[in-house]
Scaffold this active site. Structure first.
Site, short mmCIF file in Angstrom:
data_model
loop_
_atom_site.label_atom_id
_atom_site.label_comp_id
_atom_site.label_asym_id
_atom_site.label_seq_id
_atom_site.Cartn_x
_atom_site.Cartn_y
_atom_site.Cartn_z
N ALA A 14 0.79 -1.24 0.00
CA ALA A 14 0.00 0.00 0.00
C ALA A 14 0.82 1.29 0.00
O ALA A 14 0.27 2.36 0.16
CB ALA A 14 -0.94 0.00 1.20
N TYR A 154 3.56 -14.80 -13.31
CA TYR A 154 2.55 -13.84 -12.85
C TYR A 154 1.14 -14.32 -13.19
O TYR A 154 0.23 -14.25 -12.37
CB TYR A 154 2.84 -12.49 -13.50
CG TYR A 154 1.97 -11.34 -13.04
CD1 TYR A 154 2.19 -10.72 -11.82
CD2 TYR A 154 0.94 -10.86 -13.86
CE1 TYR A 154 1.41 -9.65 -11.41
CE2 TYR A 154 0.16 -9.79 -13.46
CZ TYR A 154 0.39 -9.19 -12.23
OH TYR A 154 -0.40 -8.12 -11.83
#
Length: 253
Positions: A14, A154
């Site tokens: 974050a 990914y």
């Protein structure tokens, strides 16, 4: 959520990008927010912005793939903000390459951050949600889960996040806990700016080229993802669980 239940959210990864936008949005929604990233110092700008706007936030430094650091980080949140009842598993990295050139270490690292990280964070937080009889888990997947050249690690991790989410929904629903996944398309971020640079394009050229492929004719912004998270963690979304929402400017699945 009852009036007495804590409104405490943890957002991983974050310090910037989608995670930062999500932390800011949840603070606007009235949550006390733990801004978690690899280095606590990196979270300070986001924490300061939340506090300056009248919200409550702390920074937490933790490697989400390290169980001891995760346990310590979640314990810090519970002690300083209250038991976390919202978790946004956003932390992620890329190590792109075609499969024949990809070292095992790049496969392992991407899996560790995305899947092991989400597992460890969820395991540490769910006990607080079970005790509160209320919880919201949002896991960040990607349109790459559908397959994307040069991202076998990914793509596999992001597809795994969707299965992880659906199983959490089955296991935790009886405790008043929902689990949902958001699969962003092309979102402007440091990561996508780096992709453009790696391809030898300016961001403006890359953005214009890619926007032509998107039905709404624009690239997404972190706020688009934060808005979707805000819905999933709301009281009104209590009957929505085990879902994968593609936020991609068009139909992707």
């Amino acid at each position: 959520m009852t009036e007495s239940a804590p409104k405490v959210a943890i957002v991983t990864g974050a310090a910037r990008g989608l995670g930062a936008a999500t932390a800011l949005r949840l603070a606007e929604d009235g949550f006390a927010v733990a801004v978690l990233d690899l280095e606590e110092q990196a979270t300070k700008p986001v924490v300061d912005q939340i506090v300056a706007a009248g919200g409550k936030a702390i920074g937490v430094g933790a490697d989400v793939s390290n169980s001891a650091q995760v346990e310590a980080g979640v314990a810090k949140v519970a002690a300083e903000l209250g038991p976390p009842t919202v978790l946004v598993n956003n932390a992620g990295i890329t190590r792109d390459n075609l499969i024949f050139k990809m070292p095992e270490s790049d496969w392992d690292l991407v899996m560790a951050v995305h899947l092991r990280g989400a597992f460890l964070m969820t395991k540490a937080c769910q006990k607080h949600m079970v005790e509160a009889k209320w919880g919201r888990i949002v896991n960040l997947s990607s349109t790459s889960a559908l397959g994307n050249r040069g991202q076998v690690n990914y793509s596999a991790a992001k597809a795994g996040m969707q299965g992880f989410t659906k199983t959490l929904a089955v296991e935790l629903g009886k405790f008043g806990i929902t689990a949902n996944s958001i699969a962003p398309g092309l979102i402007e971020s440091e990561m996508t700016h780096a992709t453009a640079e790696r391809l030898g394009e300016t961001w403006e050229t890359y953005e214009a080229r890619r926007a032509k492929e998107i039905p709404v004719a624009r690239v997404g912004q972190p706020a688009d993802i934060a808005h979707a998270v805000s819905f999933f963690v709301s009281e009104g979304a209590g009957f929505v669980t085990g879902q994968v929402l593609y936020v991609a400017g068009g139909p992707k699945a």
